[in-house]
Design an enzyme around this catalytic site. Structure first.
Site, short mmCIF file in Angstrom:
data_model
loop_
_atom_site.label_atom_id
_atom_site.label_comp_id
_atom_site.label_asym_id
_atom_site.label_seq_id
_atom_site.Cartn_x
_atom_site.Cartn_y
_atom_site.Cartn_z
N THR A 76 0.83 -1.21 0.00
CA THR A 76 0.00 0.00 0.00
C THR A 76 0.86 1.26 0.00
OG1 THR A 76 -1.50 1.30 1.39
CG2 THR A 76 -0.14 -0.29 2.54
N ASP A 77 0.32 2.34 -0.54
CA ASP A 77 1.03 3.63 -0.47
C ASP A 77 1.11 4.15 0.96
OD1 ASP A 77 -1.65 4.37 -0.10
OD2 ASP A 77 -1.68 5.87 -1.71
N GLU A 78 0.30 3.57 1.86
CA GLU A 78 0.28 4.07 3.25
C GLU A 78 1.60 3.81 3.97
OE1 GLU A 78 -3.39 3.47 5.39
OE2 GLU A 78 -4.52 3.35 3.53
N LYS B 5 2.20 -3.31 7.35
CA LYS B 5 2.44 -3.51 5.92
C LYS B 5 3.89 -3.14 5.57
CE LYS B 5 -0.20 -4.49 3.09
NZ LYS B 5 -0.62 -5.83 2.56
N TYR C 18 -1.80 -0.35 11.08
CA TYR C 18 -1.98 -1.04 9.80
C TYR C 18 -0.79 -0.80 8.88
CZ TYR C 18 -3.39 -1.47 4.89
OH TYR C 18 -3.42 -1.76 3.55
P1 NAD Z 1 -9.93 -7.12 2.50
O1 NAD Z 1 -9.88 -6.82 3.95
O2 NAD Z 1 -11.16 -6.85 1.71
O3 NAD Z 1 -9.58 -8.67 2.27
C1 NAD Z 1 -8.58 -9.34 2.98
C2 NAD Z 1 -8.79 -10.85 2.79
O4 NAD Z 1 -7.73 -11.52 3.50
C3 NAD Z 1 -10.10 -11.35 3.39
O5 NAD Z 1 -10.75 -12.22 2.47
C4 NAD Z 1 -9.68 -12.11 4.65
O6 NAD Z 1 -10.52 -13.18 4.97
C5 NAD Z 1 -8.29 -12.60 4.25
N1 NAD Z 1 -7.42 -12.85 5.40
C6 NAD Z 1 -7.24 -12.07 6.49
N2 NAD Z 1 -6.38 -12.67 7.35
C7 NAD Z 1 -5.99 -13.83 6.76
C8 NAD Z 1 -5.08 -14.86 7.14
N3 NAD Z 1 -4.44 -14.82 8.31
N4 NAD Z 1 -4.91 -15.91 6.29
C9 NAD Z 1 -5.57 -15.96 5.10
N5 NAD Z 1 -6.44 -15.02 4.71
C10 NAD Z 1 -6.64 -13.95 5.51
O7 NAD Z 1 -8.67 -6.36 1.88
P2 NAD Z 1 -8.49 -5.71 0.44
O8 NAD Z 1 -9.01 -4.33 0.46
O9 NAD Z 1 -8.97 -6.65 -0.59
O10 NAD Z 1 -6.90 -5.61 0.38
C11 NAD Z 1 -6.13 -6.65 -0.20
C12 NAD Z 1 -4.66 -6.27 -0.08
O11 NAD Z 1 -4.42 -5.03 -0.72
C13 NAD Z 1 -4.20 -6.10 1.37
O12 NAD Z 1 -2.91 -6.65 1.49
C14 NAD Z 1 -4.17 -4.59 1.57
O13 NAD Z 1 -3.20 -4.23 2.53
C15 NAD Z 1 -3.81 -4.12 0.18
N6 NAD Z 1 -4.29 -2.77 -0.14
C16 NAD Z 1 -5.63 -2.48 -0.13
C17 NAD Z 1 -6.05 -1.20 -0.49
C18 NAD Z 1 -7.52 -0.83 -0.57
O14 NAD Z 1 -7.83 0.31 -0.92
N7 NAD Z 1 -8.45 -1.72 -0.27
C19 NAD Z 1 -5.13 -0.22 -0.83
C20 NAD Z 1 -3.77 -0.55 -0.80
C21 NAD Z 1 -3.38 -1.82 -0.48
P1 TYD Z 2 -10.67 4.31 4.35
O1 TYD Z 2 -11.65 3.90 3.30
O2 TYD Z 2 -10.76 3.73 5.71
O3 TYD Z 2 -9.22 4.07 3.72
P2 TYD Z 2 -7.75 4.56 4.26
O4 TYD Z 2 -7.86 5.00 5.66
O5 TYD Z 2 -6.95 3.30 4.13
O6 TYD Z 2 -7.32 5.65 3.32
O7 TYD Z 2 -10.75 5.89 4.51
C1 TYD Z 2 -10.56 6.76 3.40
C2 TYD Z 2 -10.61 8.18 3.92
O8 TYD Z 2 -11.93 8.45 4.39
C3 TYD Z 2 -9.70 8.41 5.12
O9 TYD Z 2 -9.15 9.74 5.02
C4 TYD Z 2 -10.63 8.32 6.32
C5 TYD Z 2 -11.94 8.83 5.77
N1 TYD Z 2 -13.17 8.23 6.37
C6 TYD Z 2 -14.19 9.06 6.84
O10 TYD Z 2 -14.10 10.29 6.78
N2 TYD Z 2 -15.31 8.46 7.37
C7 TYD Z 2 -15.44 7.11 7.47
O11 TYD Z 2 -16.49 6.63 7.99
C8 TYD Z 2 -14.39 6.27 6.97
C9 TYD Z 2 -14.49 4.77 7.04
C10 TYD Z 2 -13.27 6.88 6.42
#
Ligand code: NAD
Ligand code: TYD
Length: 340
Positions: free
Chosen positions: A125-127, A154, A150
């Site tokens: 992630t960019d975070e 990562k 988090y």
């Molecule tokens: P998500 O939370 O929707 O899905 C995570 C999945 O991992 C779930 O299906 C969960 O059951 C599974 N999981 C959790 N713990 C586990 C374990 N111990 N063993 C096996 N499976 C397990 O997450 P997402 O949004 O799909 O993100 C996927 C990846 O992308 C993550 O690594 C996250 O850090 C990264 N990412 C997500 C975003 C975003 O915007 N959603 C942005 C940047 C990076």
């Molecule tokens: P989120 O979807 O949790 O992603 P991330 O924190 O990984 O960027 O949140 C996106 C942005 O929205 C973040 O700046 C927090 C804000 N946010 C709210 O303002 N209200 C909410 O209820 C949530 C879940 C997030």
């Protein structure tokens, strides 16, 4: 080719599994997911009977399970999507983030090293880069300065991936993407939460002043990027993936309200998230120029498609918000939405 996709029942993982099963019928795709609150096999209905797809329930941090699976399946590629992924949950319960995101990654790296995979790809992630001020972009050379449990977990995982490459010669790539959005996004995250609350005429919680900025990447464009890095990424390299769609949170909320024809009076500014990163923005030049990545969505088309998906798939999100999610919502927002 045999691929292990971990976390393939989550938001991005399930979009990726569907994309790969369709695009590469000759590949065998094994999805390992623990099925935490975020895992949902409904996301995979379209592919569950495909001959090139298999689901195995399991924990990436369980060494015995992982080693046994790798011995049996002899994967060529490993793509690690599995993670605890929600910043707010990492503030209330960091332990599981370290277990899954750090230890789980290390268990997978060991197993990948032991059988000698062709590539291990870590979805990051960019975070991990921390926060930006009003200007500038994250590049692959930006120092890691994570601010939440988090993002720290990562970043820890990314450093282990790097170390297994440098020390043991494991072929690896790391992708670092911005905020994804699109179909099957779990409703605890900003965009689906706002869509669903607005559809139910519930208050829309906006943290702080609503001026935090995120860069939004459509999940299908992210899947295309991972496919490119998997096949063509240079060994050992990190690739940033960004949508070039910077928006403040309040802009996002107002855009969704407009699409749904709902009033802005639903917006409620609530107490800010502790350690809330102010701005994320990605420089994805390396991915575009080296690997020819060319995203197909701009934010206007992507958000319209996404809002329509939630309108057309009410059963999917109603099933989720009627379960454990209720307790989470009450705990996370109960006080915040009651106190003026
Ligand atoms: P998500 O939370 O929707 O899905 C995570 C999945 O991992 C779930 O299906 C969960 O059951 C599974 N999981 C959790 N713990 C586990 C374990 N111990 N063993 C096996 N499976 C397990 O997450 P997402 O949004 O799909 O993100 C996927 C990846 O992308 C993550 O690594 C996250 O850090 C990264 N990412 C997500 C975003 C975003 O915007 N959603 C942005 C940047 C990076
Ligand atoms: P989120 O979807 O949790 O992603 P991330 O924190 O990984 O960027 O949140 C996106 C942005 O929205 C973040 O700046 C927090 C804000 N946010 C709210 O303002 N209200 C909410 O209820 C949530 C879940 C997030």
């Amino acid at each position: 080719m045999k691929l292990l996709v971990t976390g393939g029942a989550g938001f991005i993982g399930s979009n990726f599994v569907r994309y790969m099963v369709r695009k590469y019928p000759e590949y065998q795709i094994v999805n390992v997911d623990l099925m935490t609150y975020a895992g949902n096999l409904e996301n995979l209905k379209e592919v569950e009977k495909a001959p090139n797809y298999k689901f195995v329930q399991g924990d990436i941090a369980d060494r015995e399970f992982v080693n046994g699976l790798f011995e049996e399946e002899k994967f060529d590629f490993v793509l690690n999507f599995a993670a605890e992924s929600h910043v707010d949950r990492s503030i209330t319960n960091p332990d599981v983030f370290v277990r899954t995101n750090v230890q789980g990654t290390q268990v997978l790296l060991d197993a990948a090293k032991n059988i000698g995979v062709k590539k291990y790809l870590q979805v990051s992630t960019d975070e991990v880069y921390g926060t930006l001020g009003e200007t500038g972009y994250f590049t692959e050379k930006t120092p890691l300065e994570p601010n939440s449990p988090y993002s720290a977990s990562k970043a820890g995982a990314d450093l282990l991936v790097r170390a297994y490459h440098e020390t043991f010669g494991l072929p690896v790539n790391i992708t670092r993407c911005s905020n994804n959005y699109g179909p099957f996004h779990f409703p605890e995250k900003l965009i689906p939460l706002i869509i669903i609350n607005a559809l139910n005429d519930k208050e829309l919680p906006v943290y702080g002043d609503g001026l935090n900025v995120r860069d939004w990447l459509h999940v299908e464009d992210h899947c295309q990027a991972i496919d490119l890095v998997l096949h063509n990424g240079r060994n050992g390299e990190v690739y940033n993936v960004g949508g070039n769609n910077e928006r403040t949170n309040i802009e996002i909320v107002k855009t969704i309200l407009k699409h749904l024809n709902k009033p802005e009076s639903l917006i409620k500014f609530v107490k800010d998230r502790p350690g809330h990163d102010r701005r994320y923005a990605i420089d994805a030049t390396k991915l575009r120029t080296e690997l020819g990545w060319n995203p197909k969505y701009n934010f206007d088309t992507g958000i319209e498609q996404t809002v329509n998906w939630y309108l057309n798939n009410q059963d999917w999100w109603e099933n989720i918000i009627s379960g454990e999610y209720q307790q989470y919502f009450q705990k996370q927002y109960g006080d915040r939405l009651e106190v003026e």
